[in-house]
Design a protein around this motif. Structure first.
Motif, PDB file in Angstrom:
ATOM      1  N   VAL A 128      -7.433  17.067  -1.962  1.00 26.66           N
ATOM      2  CA  VAL A 128      -7.464  15.604  -2.016  1.00 26.66           C
ATOM      3  C   VAL A 128      -8.887  15.180  -2.328  1.00 26.66           C
ATOM      4  O   VAL A 128      -9.847  15.722  -1.770  1.00 26.66           O
ATOM      5  CB  VAL A 128      -6.993  14.992  -0.680  1.00 26.66           C
ATOM      6  N   ALA A 129      -9.048  14.206  -3.212  1.00 26.76           N
ATOM      7  CA  ALA A 129     -10.373  13.671  -3.516  1.00 26.76           C
ATOM      8  C   ALA A 129     -10.944  12.977  -2.287  1.00 26.76           C
ATOM      9  O   ALA A 129     -10.216  12.373  -1.492  1.00 26.76           O
ATOM     10  CB  ALA A 129     -10.283  12.699  -4.686  1.00 26.76           C
ATOM     11  N   MET A 130     -12.274  13.049  -2.122  1.00 27.26           N
ATOM     12  CA  MET A 130     -12.935  12.488  -0.948  1.00 27.26           C
ATOM     13  C   MET A 130     -14.166  11.700  -1.362  1.00 27.26           C
ATOM     14  O   MET A 130     -14.741  11.927  -2.432  1.00 27.26           O
ATOM     15  CB  MET A 130     -13.336  13.589   0.041  1.00 27.26           C
ATOM     16  N   ALA A 131     -14.573  10.778  -0.492  1.00 23.64           N
ATOM     17  CA  ALA A 131     -15.789   9.984  -0.673  1.00 23.64           C
ATOM     18  C   ALA A 131     -16.618  10.096   0.595  1.00 23.64           C
ATOM     19  O   ALA A 131     -16.089   9.929   1.703  1.00 23.64           O
ATOM     20  CB  ALA A 131     -15.459   8.523  -0.969  1.00 23.64           C
ATOM     21  N   GLY A 152     -16.811   1.407   0.197  1.00 28.43           N
ATOM     22  CA  GLY A 152     -15.676   0.499   0.104  1.00 28.43           C
ATOM     23  C   GLY A 152     -14.815   0.759  -1.108  1.00 28.43           C
ATOM     24  O   GLY A 152     -14.743   1.880  -1.634  1.00 28.43           O
ATOM     25  N   SER A 153     -14.168  -0.308  -1.551  1.00 26.40           N
ATOM     26  CA  SER A 153     -13.218  -0.186  -2.658  1.00 26.40           C
ATOM     27  C   SER A 153     -13.897   0.227  -3.960  1.00 26.40           C
ATOM     28  O   SER A 153     -13.239   0.748  -4.861  1.00 26.40           O
ATOM     29  CB  SER A 153     -12.487  -1.512  -2.852  1.00 26.40           C
ATOM     30  N   SER A 154     -15.219   0.007  -4.080  1.00 21.67           N
ATOM     31  CA  SER A 154     -15.909   0.436  -5.295  1.00 21.67           C
ATOM     32  C   SER A 154     -15.909   1.950  -5.445  1.00 21.67           C
ATOM     33  O   SER A 154     -16.061   2.465  -6.556  1.00 21.67           O
ATOM     34  CB  SER A 154     -17.356  -0.076  -5.289  1.00 21.67           C
ATOM     35  N   LYS A 155     -15.732   2.688  -4.361  1.00 21.44           N
ATOM     36  CA  LYS A 155     -15.637   4.149  -4.403  1.00 21.44           C
ATOM     37  C   LYS A 155     -14.201   4.644  -4.311  1.00 21.44           C
ATOM     38  O   LYS A 155     -13.970   5.844  -4.123  1.00 21.44           O
ATOM     39  CB  LYS A 155     -16.464   4.769  -3.273  1.00 21.44           C
ATOM     40  N   GLY A 156     -13.251   3.728  -4.432  1.00 23.36           N
ATOM     41  CA  GLY A 156     -11.854   4.138  -4.383  1.00 23.36           C
ATOM     42  C   GLY A 156     -11.238   4.135  -3.007  1.00 23.36           C
ATOM     43  O   GLY A 156     -10.112   4.625  -2.839  1.00 23.36           O
ATOM     44  N   VAL A 157     -11.925   3.587  -1.994  1.00 22.54           N
ATOM     45  CA  VAL A 157     -11.410   3.573  -0.628  1.00 22.54           C
ATOM     46  C   VAL A 157     -10.323   2.511  -0.527  1.00 22.54           C
ATOM     47  O   VAL A 157     -10.492   1.380  -0.991  1.00 22.54           O
ATOM     48  CB  VAL A 157     -12.541   3.305   0.374  1.00 22.54           C
ATOM     49  N   GLY A 178     -15.878  -4.468  -1.140  1.00 26.70           N
ATOM     50  CA  GLY A 178     -16.474  -3.755  -2.258  1.00 26.70           C
ATOM     51  C   GLY A 178     -17.369  -2.606  -1.838  1.00 26.70           C
ATOM     52  O   GLY A 178     -17.323  -1.530  -2.436  1.00 26.70           O
ATOM     53  N   GLY A 179     -18.203  -2.819  -0.818  1.00 30.50           N
ATOM     54  CA  GLY A 179     -19.136  -1.775  -0.427  1.00 30.50           C
ATOM     55  C   GLY A 179     -19.056  -1.353   1.018  1.00 30.50           C
ATOM     56  O   GLY A 179     -19.822  -0.470   1.440  1.00 30.50           O
ATOM     57  N   VAL A 180     -18.165  -1.942   1.824  1.00 29.14           N
ATOM     58  CA  VAL A 180     -18.059  -1.638   3.254  1.00 29.14           C
ATOM     59  C   VAL A 180     -16.587  -1.522   3.606  1.00 29.14           C
ATOM     60  O   VAL A 180     -15.736  -2.217   3.040  1.00 29.14           O
ATOM     61  CB  VAL A 180     -18.731  -2.726   4.114  1.00 29.14           C
ATOM     62  N   SER A 181     -16.275  -0.619   4.528  1.00 31.23           N
ATOM     63  CA  SER A 181     -14.910  -0.473   5.025  1.00 31.23           C
ATOM     64  C   SER A 181     -14.956  -0.315   6.543  1.00 31.23           C
ATOM     65  O   SER A 181     -15.963   0.098   7.110  1.00 31.23           O
ATOM     66  CB  SER A 181     -14.216   0.726   4.377  1.00 31.23           C
TER      67      SER A 181
END
Length: 337
Positions: A128-131, A152-157, A178-181
């Motif tokens: 599985v791809a990971m960030a 966040g979502s900018s990295k595919g989260v 976008g940058g926080v989850s």
């Protein structure tokens, strides 16, 4: 009393004889020095007999005369080192003070590198791809256990993605920008994770209750779990891949089965977000729904030789399968033509 008033006032030393004796002594000394320094190139050895004798006599004398010089040099070095020890000590202290921050930084980087290597060695089946992300703040209360991550979502989260560290499952994503989850820990009261017992493959639900050790509920089977059994994710429901380590089973003081989390072995600061939504993303739906024989390619057209061979084979088969002609019958006797 003057010298001339002493007993030697009548002593007369001829000047010519004195000069002659001095010249002779100087000449003998010069000859000895030349002989001592002369190299005997014709012999097999580097010393002549005269030089060897002179060196044998002068070596002990030179050693005795050089001893005070050596002692004086050693004493000078000792005294100089004693007086320079204070300045050397201060210099070394300054160097140690300058190197201590570098040492602390090197130790910190070594620890971070070791954790990165441990997280990179963690593999899932299927892959599985990971960030990678870092915990930037913590939200803790009597019932809530959550963290903010700098990815966040900018990295595919996406919401629902599992989060792991180098030891095992930590939580899942419940909100993203976008940058926080936001990550909900498995100890939160809202956390529910389908799990299995590694030894018996029995299913259960890991339920957070705000404590450091979440409960195991709805355990299937009698005697299917024992203290020390490894607890893994089961993959049921498609929210988390199968086989992610969580912890070991232990009996709580209230008699319920609980899990000692592997993630408690270290700080939850560097984590990896598994970009996993469901098992459908791991395969190509078109490949699963392809019609039979879809993978077979069309055979190329035969060349002239192959065409001739095919024609010959077909002709032979036709001759073998065609019926034999019926034999002609003779006319009966007395038949009228």
């Amino acid at each position: 009393m003057a010298f001339r008033d002493g007993p030697f006032d009548q002593l007369k030393v001829p000047l010519a004889w004195t000069a002659a004796v001095a010249v002779i002594v100087a000449l003998i000394a010069s000859i000895l020095m030349i002989l001592a320094d002369r190299r005997n190139d014709g012999g097999a050895h580097g010393y002549g007999p005269v030089r060897a004798g002179v060196d044998t006599v002068l070596a002990p004398i030179g050693g005795v005369l050089a001893a005070p010089v050596r002692w004086a040099g050693s004493a000078s070095d000792y005294i100089g080192g004693y007086f320079n020890a204070v300045s050397d000590n201060r210099r070394l202290r300054r160097q140690v003070a300058e190197l201590e921050p570098w040492r602390d930084q090197a130790i910190a980087l070594k620890n971070v590198n070791a954790r990165y290597e441990a997280m990179l060695r963690l593999r899932t089946e299927p892959p599985v791809a990971m960030a990678t992300a870092r915990s930037v703040s913590e939200s803790r209360g009597p019932f809530a256990n959550a963290r903010l991550l700098d990815a966040g979502s900018s990295k595919g989260v996406r919401i629902g993605n599992p989060v792991i560290n180098e030891h095992g499952l930590v939580g899942r994503i419940v909100g993203t920008t976008g940058g926080v989850s936001r990550m909900l820990l498995v100890t939160d009261v809202a956390s529910r994770v389908p799990v299995l017992v590694d030894r018996t493959d029995a299913r259960a639900i890991l339920t957070g209750d705000g404590s450091g050790n979440p409960r195991l509920e709805f355990v299937r089977g009698v005697g299917s779990i024992q203290a020390g059994d490894r607890i893994l994710t089961s993959g049921d429901g498609g929210g988390v891949p199968r086989g992610v380590p969580i912890g070991v089973a232990a009996r709580g003081i209230d008699g319920t089965w609980r899990v000692k989390l592997f993630s408690d072995r270290g700080a939850i600061d560097y984590v990896r977000i598994m970009l996993f939504e469901d098992f459908g993303q791991l395969v190509d739906p078109d490949a699963l729904n392809a019609p039979p024989l879809a993978g077979l390619a069309t055979a190329p057209a035969p060349d002239a030789a192959q065409t001739a061979a095919i024609g010959d084979a077909a002709a032979r088969r036709a001759r073998q399968t065609s019926p034999a002609p019926a034999p002609a019958t003779a006319p009966a006797a007395g038949a009228v033509e």
